[in-house]
Enzyme design. Sequence first.
Site, short mmCIF file in Angstrom:
data_model
loop_
_atom_site.label_atom_id
_atom_site.label_comp_id
_atom_site.label_asym_id
_atom_site.label_seq_id
_atom_site.Cartn_x
_atom_site.Cartn_y
_atom_site.Cartn_z
N CYS A 35 -10.12 16.16 3.44
CA CYS A 35 -11.49 15.64 3.41
C CYS A 35 -11.52 14.19 3.88
O CYS A 35 -10.76 13.35 3.40
CB CYS A 35 -12.06 15.75 2.00
SG CYS A 35 -13.64 14.91 1.77
N CYS A 75 -12.58 11.78 0.69
CA CYS A 75 -11.82 11.66 -0.55
C CYS A 75 -11.04 10.33 -0.60
O CYS A 75 -10.65 9.80 0.45
CB CYS A 75 -10.87 12.84 -0.72
SG CYS A 75 -11.64 14.32 -1.41
N HIS A 108 -18.01 16.97 0.36
CA HIS A 108 -17.79 15.92 -0.64
C HIS A 108 -19.13 15.28 -0.96
O HIS A 108 -19.82 14.79 -0.08
CB HIS A 108 -16.81 14.86 -0.12
CG HIS A 108 -16.33 13.91 -1.17
ND1 HIS A 108 -15.03 13.86 -1.59
CD2 HIS A 108 -16.99 12.97 -1.90
CE1 HIS A 108 -14.90 12.93 -2.51
NE2 HIS A 108 -16.09 12.37 -2.72
N SER A 129 -22.47 17.79 6.74
CA SER A 129 -21.26 18.04 7.52
C SER A 129 -19.98 17.96 6.69
O SER A 129 -18.90 18.25 7.19
CB SER A 129 -21.18 17.04 8.68
OG SER A 129 -21.13 15.70 8.19
N HIS A 162 -22.10 13.14 -1.28
CA HIS A 162 -22.38 11.81 -0.72
C HIS A 162 -23.80 11.74 -0.21
O HIS A 162 -24.46 12.75 0.01
CB HIS A 162 -21.40 11.49 0.42
CG HIS A 162 -21.62 12.29 1.66
ND1 HIS A 162 -21.25 13.62 1.78
CD2 HIS A 162 -22.21 11.97 2.85
CE1 HIS A 162 -21.57 14.07 2.98
NE2 HIS A 162 -22.17 13.09 3.65
N ASN A 203 -28.41 14.76 1.96
CA ASN A 203 -28.52 16.15 2.38
C ASN A 203 -27.47 16.94 1.61
O ASN A 203 -26.27 16.70 1.78
CB ASN A 203 -28.27 16.32 3.88
CG ASN A 203 -29.36 15.68 4.71
OD1 ASN A 203 -30.53 15.71 4.34
ND2 ASN A 203 -28.99 15.09 5.84
N PHE A 240 -46.38 29.32 12.77
CA PHE A 240 -47.62 28.67 12.36
C PHE A 240 -47.35 27.26 11.84
O PHE A 240 -48.09 26.32 12.13
CB PHE A 240 -48.33 29.50 11.30
CG PHE A 240 -49.63 28.91 10.83
CD1 PHE A 240 -50.81 29.17 11.51
CD2 PHE A 240 -49.67 28.08 9.72
CE1 PHE A 240 -52.01 28.60 11.09
CE2 PHE A 240 -50.87 27.51 9.29
CZ PHE A 240 -52.04 27.78 9.98
N GLN A 247 -26.50 8.84 2.27
CA GLN A 247 -26.44 7.86 3.36
C GLN A 247 -27.53 6.81 3.20
O GLN A 247 -28.50 7.00 2.47
CB GLN A 247 -26.60 8.57 4.71
CG GLN A 247 -25.54 9.61 5.02
CD GLN A 247 -25.71 10.20 6.40
OE1 GLN A 247 -25.73 9.50 7.40
NE2 GLN A 247 -25.84 11.52 6.46
N HIS A 294 -14.15 15.51 -5.38
CA HIS A 294 -14.60 16.31 -4.24
C HIS A 294 -15.48 17.48 -4.67
O HIS A 294 -16.28 17.99 -3.88
CB HIS A 294 -13.38 16.84 -3.48
CG HIS A 294 -13.68 17.59 -2.23
ND1 HIS A 294 -14.00 16.97 -1.04
CD2 HIS A 294 -13.72 18.93 -1.98
CE1 HIS A 294 -14.21 17.89 -0.11
NE2 HIS A 294 -14.05 19.09 -0.65
#
Length: 364
Positions: free
Chosen positions: A52, A55, A175, A172, A177, A164, A333, A179, A124
């Site tokens: 990762c 990490c 882990h 992506s 997190h 997200n 719609f 932003q 993680h």
Amino acid sequence: MSEFSFTDHSHRRFNPLTQSWVLCSPHRAKRPWLGQTEEQSTSTQPPYDPKCYLCPGNTRATGTRNEQYTSTYVFTNDYAAVHENQPMCTNTDIEQVTRSSANGLFRVESACGTCKVVCFSPRHDLTLPELSVEEIIQVVSAWQQVYADLSRNPEIKYVQLFENKGAVMGCSNPHPHGQAWALSHVPTEPAQEISSFRAYQKKHNACILCTYVEAELVNSKTESTNRIIVQNESFMVVVPFWATWPFETMIVAKSHVSSISEMNDAMTRDLASAIRELTIRYDNLFECSFPYSMGLHQAPTATHEDGACCHLHLHFYPPLLRSKEVRKFLVGFEMMAEPQRDLTAEQAASRLRALSSVHYKNRV
């Protein structure tokens, strides 16, 4: 003709923050579903993943090594959407992409800034609802520090803190997190909200969200009009009357606080508690790691000229609709006309409110 029913008949609801409408069609929730289903991961994440990029102690894709952090960890995004140092776009540069001004139809402006990554925890395998209130306080404190630090840069006009959660939301890296994007301009969505705050203040001599909080407290006294999920001394968690996403929520400051930099220790704890209470209920709804996009809306920066009219709130936009496999799509719609939802805000709030505040993984 039968009497109108909000749970059976289509209607539109107005969003005073964005000055837009959403079509509510609660009867559509009964239709059969043979469309796309989301594949749910059955694997469990390890506490530490040597592969990762987020990490502690691991080397990121650019070759930079993370610190051996033990709480939250903030660093500059290696693949930032904007950069601090780049050439300005001039009228001559615009000629690279258009040969005609066409009465101002072709407009370009430079977008500069910086992007930060905020790792919530060294673990993680633990998302926000699985952290303790004390651990989420550390996340909120990190947001406060990042917001304050970026606000000191006179070139920065807006700071967006967001998360997200889940692959379905484009995350992506699993882990946990979030932003922070700091920009040389105020983006479209918050700019519209600020415009609405100003207009409402001018017309009513009051704040939209202060008024909304007071109204929802009154509405909560009756089950059929109650959209509040949980609340504490400082914050209210509510399904907005004008919600677009099936289980969309807002965490709203009960008092007029413009940004997280104005919160005292008690408010910081209350915000952490509200985040935990909400996200636990999200996970409990379909007993899965509930995906969403979450963002803070507040004063663009700690010193912005429009800061005083802003009211701190957090938006949560989760896509799941019927189950952990079936999500809501904003297509057709919704893209060509206006947003549409398949259950009322009151129905969504009732379902979330009835859920346990104990995470399903921790049930005895």
